[in-house]
Design a protein around this motif. Sequence first.
Motif, PDB file in Angstrom:
ATOM      1  N   ASP A  70      27.229  47.217  68.971  1.00 50.34           N
ATOM      2  CA  ASP A  70      28.470  46.539  68.590  1.00 50.34           C
ATOM      3  C   ASP A  70      29.531  46.968  69.408  1.00 50.34           C
ATOM      4  O   ASP A  70      30.693  46.026  69.754  1.00 50.34           O
ATOM      5  CB  ASP A  70      29.059  46.898  66.969  1.00 50.34           C
ATOM      6  N   ARG A  96      22.101  40.691  68.900  1.00 51.62           N
ATOM      7  CA  ARG A  96      23.206  40.504  67.651  1.00 51.62           C
ATOM      8  C   ARG A  96      22.679  39.757  66.708  1.00 51.62           C
ATOM      9  O   ARG A  96      22.943  39.892  65.600  1.00 51.62           O
ATOM     10  CB  ARG A  96      24.428  40.454  68.285  1.00 51.62           C
ATOM     11  N   PRO A 101      25.685  40.074  61.883  1.00 49.22           N
ATOM     12  CA  PRO A 101      26.963  40.376  62.182  1.00 49.22           C
ATOM     13  C   PRO A 101      27.243  41.679  61.508  1.00 49.22           C
ATOM     14  O   PRO A 101      26.741  42.111  60.496  1.00 49.22           O
ATOM     15  CB  PRO A 101      27.926  39.418  61.637  1.00 49.22           C
ATOM     16  N   MET A 102      28.410  42.581  62.013  1.00 52.29           N
ATOM     17  CA  MET A 102      28.902  43.772  61.490  1.00 52.29           C
ATOM     18  C   MET A 102      29.246  43.402  59.933  1.00 52.29           C
ATOM     19  O   MET A 102      29.740  42.465  59.585  1.00 52.29           O
ATOM     20  CB  MET A 102      29.877  44.298  62.369  1.00 52.29           C
ATOM     21  N   ARG A 105      32.982  42.763  59.907  1.00 48.13           N
ATOM     22  CA  ARG A 105      33.549  41.730  60.541  1.00 48.13           C
ATOM     23  C   ARG A 105      34.793  41.240  59.819  1.00 48.13           C
ATOM     24  O   ARG A 105      34.699  40.796  58.846  1.00 48.13           O
ATOM     25  CB  ARG A 105      32.533  40.779  61.059  1.00 48.13           C
ATOM     26  N   ARG A 107      36.214  38.547  58.863  1.00 43.52           N
ATOM     27  CA  ARG A 107      35.856  37.008  58.818  1.00 43.52           C
ATOM     28  C   ARG A 107      37.156  36.090  58.418  1.00 43.52           C
ATOM     29  O   ARG A 107      37.240  35.000  59.378  1.00 43.52           O
ATOM     30  CB  ARG A 107      34.869  36.835  57.706  1.00 43.52           C
ATOM     31  N   GLY A 222      29.144  37.543  67.929  1.00 44.44           N
ATOM     32  CA  GLY A 222      29.222  38.513  66.726  1.00 44.44           C
ATOM     33  C   GLY A 222      28.036  38.253  65.761  1.00 44.44           C
ATOM     34  O   GLY A 222      27.915  38.953  64.869  1.00 44.44           O
ATOM     35  N   SER A 335      36.755  38.976  70.343  1.00 41.95           N
ATOM     36  CA  SER A 335      37.281  39.802  69.146  1.00 41.95           C
ATOM     37  C   SER A 335      37.183  41.253  69.004  1.00 41.95           C
ATOM     38  O   SER A 335      37.509  41.867  68.049  1.00 41.95           O
ATOM     39  CB  SER A 335      36.449  39.345  68.008  1.00 41.95           C
ATOM     40  N   HIS A 336      36.633  41.967  70.062  1.00 41.01           N
ATOM     41  CA  HIS A 336      36.670  43.380  70.420  1.00 41.01           C
ATOM     42  C   HIS A 336      37.939  44.165  69.893  1.00 41.01           C
ATOM     43  O   HIS A 336      37.935  45.119  69.184  1.00 41.01           O
ATOM     44  CB  HIS A 336      36.004  43.878  71.572  1.00 41.01           C
ATOM     45  N   GLU A 339      38.238  44.070  66.258  1.00 48.06           N
ATOM     46  CA  GLU A 339      37.195  44.899  65.635  1.00 48.06           C
ATOM     47  C   GLU A 339      37.126  46.464  65.834  1.00 48.06           C
ATOM     48  O   GLU A 339      36.782  47.053  64.875  1.00 48.06           O
ATOM     49  CB  GLU A 339      35.712  44.435  66.043  1.00 48.06           C
TER      50      GLU A 339
END
Length: 402
Positions: A70, A96, A101-102, A105, A107, A222, A335-336, A339
Amino acid sequence: MALEKPPTTLKQSISTLADQCVQCGLCLPVCPTYALDGNEAESPRGRIAIAAALARGDAEPTAALRIHLDHCLGCLNCERVCPAHVKYGELLVETRALIGPMAHRPRALLAMLKQPTLLRLATRIGGAVGLARWKARLSARLPADSAWRSALETLPAVADQTPPQAAANAPSDAPVVALFPGCVASVEDAAAEAAATALLRAAGYQVTRLPAFCCGAMDLHGGELQAADRLAERVRETWMASGATQLVTVTPGCLGTLRRALPDVTVTDPITLLAARADRLSFRPLARRVALHVPCTQLNVARNENALQNLLRKVPELEVARIPAPPHCCGAAGSHMLEFPERAARLREGVLGQIAILAPQQVLSSNIGCRLHLTAGMDAEGQRWPAMHPLTLLAQQLEISP
């Protein structure tokens, strides 16, 4: 047509990709997360070993194990130096997708960012209530690791949306280029989109604008493969209706995903096309010192950093100082920064330090995510280097033939 792969196929593909790695370690010195942590598991070599173990069933995707996957920025510095030509980006995407997904995440936030209409509405409401003036006080009330706090901090002040001078339409027999606006870029980088259109027309291209929607990059990276495949199908349908011969985007972060959706189409950055016809372009002088930030995707996917610098050199009196690497990545990485905001801020510090050494009057960066992330860091440190897409500067200085 959906492109989703079943788990068995994913595992086989991951194992095949991982077996190409010869474990030489040449990727370690160019990996930003390895530089950040000094941990083998936070390196491409370590992540490939983790991916292989997951694919073989020798390990389970526990939170402690998957966090290293991740954390990966997907910058692809490792691919550029790999002597075995490991397709690390493809391996990361498929791993991934395999583990999903994490759990944390964001959303709801990502769903808004992927919808230009919602994002534009939120931007207008924020502007109407003066959110940019008190966002710091609001974000301070949120946890340091909050995705919403990071989003607030990257909320731009009202940007200069002054359109560039209009170039004459290209001849009817000129090649047709389709411009893909994207999602966040279509709202926050509208000036760069208008600049690209003006410059391409001046260079002798016809330009048609596609509808604004997400290319699927955030879902693809993701672990949301089904959602990414649905958007890839929309990209293909929109492209087929365009009648264009080439596809361009002002945001290099979209390039890899668009190329994945359209493997038989020339998908590139406007900079590449403009550099090929640079002799048709002339610019007014601009006595200014700028620091040029080259995003990872421009360096490792578009691979046209030299073309960009050559275009900027055509502006008389413009002094261009490229921000050196390392540091390797500013930490935005799609998106890092939402996140993992604290890690993203640590990566950003090195870039801001290099900018300070260069002492520019302005910062140029072609990726909207990088630019918003860097600007948020400048604001936090009390720095005042206005940031702009390089195409916007070029269009502002473009000399239009009568």
